[in-house]
Motif scaffolding. Structure first.
Motif, PDB file in Angstrom:
ATOM      1  N   ILE A  45      -3.579  -2.935  -0.470  1.00 46.71           N
ATOM      2  CA  ILE A  45      -3.440  -2.534  -0.050  1.00 46.71           C
ATOM      3  C   ILE A  45      -2.427  -3.266   1.280  1.00 46.71           C
ATOM      4  O   ILE A  45      -3.177  -4.359   1.324  1.00 46.71           O
ATOM      5  CB  ILE A  45      -4.169  -1.653   0.303  1.00 46.71           C
ATOM      6  CG1 ILE A  45      -3.498  -0.315   1.490  1.00 46.71           C
ATOM      7  CG2 ILE A  45      -5.137  -2.426   0.864  1.00 46.71           C
ATOM      8  CD1 ILE A  45      -4.731   0.338   1.443  1.00 46.71           C
ATOM      9  N   CYS A  46      -1.268  -3.239   1.508  1.00 45.84           N
ATOM     10  CA  CYS A  46      -0.706  -3.379   2.919  1.00 45.84           C
ATOM     11  C   CYS A  46      -0.898  -2.893   3.778  1.00 45.84           C
ATOM     12  O   CYS A  46      -1.843  -2.638   4.138  1.00 45.84           O
ATOM     13  CB  CYS A  46       0.867  -3.756   2.200  1.00 45.84           C
ATOM     14  SG  CYS A  46       1.503  -1.744   2.857  1.00 45.84           S
ATOM     15  N   GLY A  47      -0.679  -4.040   5.275  1.00 45.44           N
ATOM     16  CA  GLY A  47      -1.066  -3.767   6.377  1.00 45.44           C
ATOM     17  C   GLY A  47      -0.929  -2.574   6.953  1.00 45.44           C
ATOM     18  O   GLY A  47      -1.184  -1.694   7.360  1.00 45.44           O
ATOM     19  N   SER A  48       0.508  -1.986   6.568  1.00 42.71           N
ATOM     20  CA  SER A  48       1.033  -0.702   6.879  1.00 42.71           C
ATOM     21  C   SER A  48       0.424   0.939   6.017  1.00 42.71           C
ATOM     22  O   SER A  48      -0.260   1.572   6.724  1.00 42.71           O
ATOM     23  CB  SER A  48       2.922  -1.245   7.109  1.00 42.71           C
ATOM     24  OG  SER A  48       3.501  -1.818   7.055  1.00 42.71           O
ATOM     25  N   CYS A  49       0.166   0.256   4.832  1.00 46.52           N
ATOM     26  CA  CYS A  49      -0.992   1.389   4.061  1.00 46.52           C
ATOM     27  C   CYS A  49      -1.725   1.445   5.179  1.00 46.52           C
ATOM     28  O   CYS A  49      -3.017   1.939   5.483  1.00 46.52           O
ATOM     29  CB  CYS A  49      -0.546   1.213   3.079  1.00 46.52           C
ATOM     30  SG  CYS A  49       0.961   1.915   1.990  1.00 46.52           S
ATOM     31  N   LEU A  50      -2.291   0.261   5.088  1.00 43.40           N
ATOM     32  CA  LEU A  50      -4.277  -0.057   5.265  1.00 43.40           C
ATOM     33  C   LEU A  50      -4.150   1.016   7.462  1.00 43.40           C
ATOM     34  O   LEU A  50      -5.253   1.387   7.255  1.00 43.40           O
ATOM     35  CB  LEU A  50      -4.384  -1.505   5.637  1.00 43.40           C
ATOM     36  CG  LEU A  50      -5.430  -1.676   6.061  1.00 43.40           C
ATOM     37  CD1 LEU A  50      -6.498  -0.925   5.238  1.00 43.40           C
ATOM     38  CD2 LEU A  50      -5.948  -3.199   6.056  1.00 43.40           C
ATOM     39  N   SER A  51      -3.000   0.463   7.649  1.00 45.74           N
ATOM     40  CA  SER A  51      -2.769   1.297   9.239  1.00 45.74           C
ATOM     41  C   SER A  51      -3.031   2.019   9.669  1.00 45.74           C
ATOM     42  O   SER A  51      -3.847   3.484  10.141  1.00 45.74           O
ATOM     43  CB  SER A  51      -2.029   0.911   9.931  1.00 45.74           C
ATOM     44  OG  SER A  51      -1.755  -0.485  10.724  1.00 45.74           O
ATOM     45  N   VAL A  52      -2.070   3.399   8.372  1.00 38.22           N
ATOM     46  CA  VAL A  52      -2.540   4.541   8.093  1.00 38.22           C
ATOM     47  C   VAL A  52      -3.874   5.019   7.846  1.00 38.22           C
ATOM     48  O   VAL A  52      -4.167   5.702   8.728  1.00 38.22           O
ATOM     49  CB  VAL A  52      -1.064   5.065   7.354  1.00 38.22           C
ATOM     50  CG1 VAL A  52      -1.112   6.639   7.142  1.00 38.22           C
ATOM     51  CG2 VAL A  52       0.364   4.636   7.942  1.00 38.22           C
ATOM     52  N   ALA A  53      -4.633   4.155   6.990  1.00 32.47           N
ATOM     53  CA  ALA A  53      -5.916   5.132   6.292  1.00 32.47           C
ATOM     54  C   ALA A  53      -6.613   4.844   7.247  1.00 32.47           C
ATOM     55  O   ALA A  53      -7.638   5.968   6.545  1.00 32.47           O
ATOM     56  CB  ALA A  53      -6.344   3.991   4.145  1.00 32.47           C
ATOM     57  N   PHE A  54      -6.632   3.256   7.450  1.00 37.11           N
ATOM     58  CA  PHE A  54      -7.815   3.617   8.367  1.00 37.11           C
ATOM     59  C   PHE A  54      -7.615   4.234   9.764  1.00 37.11           C
ATOM     60  O   PHE A  54      -8.502   4.533  10.342  1.00 37.11           O
ATOM     61  CB  PHE A  54      -7.913   2.234   8.874  1.00 37.11           C
ATOM     62  CG  PHE A  54      -8.352   1.659  10.004  1.00 37.11           C
ATOM     63  CD1 PHE A  54     -10.175   1.624   9.607  1.00 37.11           C
ATOM     64  CD2 PHE A  54      -8.977   1.703  11.518  1.00 37.11           C
ATOM     65  CE1 PHE A  54     -11.477   0.986  10.344  1.00 37.11           C
ATOM     66  CE2 PHE A  54      -9.997   1.643  12.593  1.00 37.11           C
ATOM     67  CZ  PHE A  54     -11.104   1.193  11.472  1.00 37.11           C
TER      68      PHE A  54
END
Length: 116
Positions: free
Chosen positions: A40-49
């Protein structure tokens, strides 16, 4: 995930892809690796979090669907579904664990999103 056709003995940054958006790893796009090469990339992780931890937005997996990061089927916990690859889910535990990993990594400039 790994790029189709990648040589497992000679992997490059372009061979590592985010399971949730399909973008490849770069120095300015940090990744967290799950089980069996899932990423998981940081961008997707930001959205998911943000969705799961800050706004209470979650998705319920269908029977047989598993978290792309831990590979476990846990219908009793919240999940985030990728808007790009709708067959990919991340459970709240993996999202929070991954956020902790990136947040503590001094080599990347990623920070946990905050409610604003």
């Amino acid at each position: 995930m790994h790029r189709e056709g990648a040589d497992p003995l000679n992997m490059t940054a372009d061979d590592f892809l985010c399971d949730f958006c399909g973008q490849h790893w770069r120095e300015d796009r940090p990744f967290v690796e799950g089980h069996r090469g899932s990423c998981i990339c940081g961008s997707c992780l930001s959205v998911a979090f943000s969705a799961l931890a800050l706004h209470g937005i979650s998705d319920t997996p269908a029977e047989g669907e598993a978290c792309a990061l831990c590979l476990l089927e846990r219908p009793e916990v919240d999940h985030w579904r990728s808007p790009v690859h709708e067959d990919k889910l991340a459970c709240v535990q993996c999202v929070k664990r991954s956020a902790g990993v990136l947040h503590k990594d001094d080599e990347v400039a990623w920070q946990k999103p905050v409610k604003g």
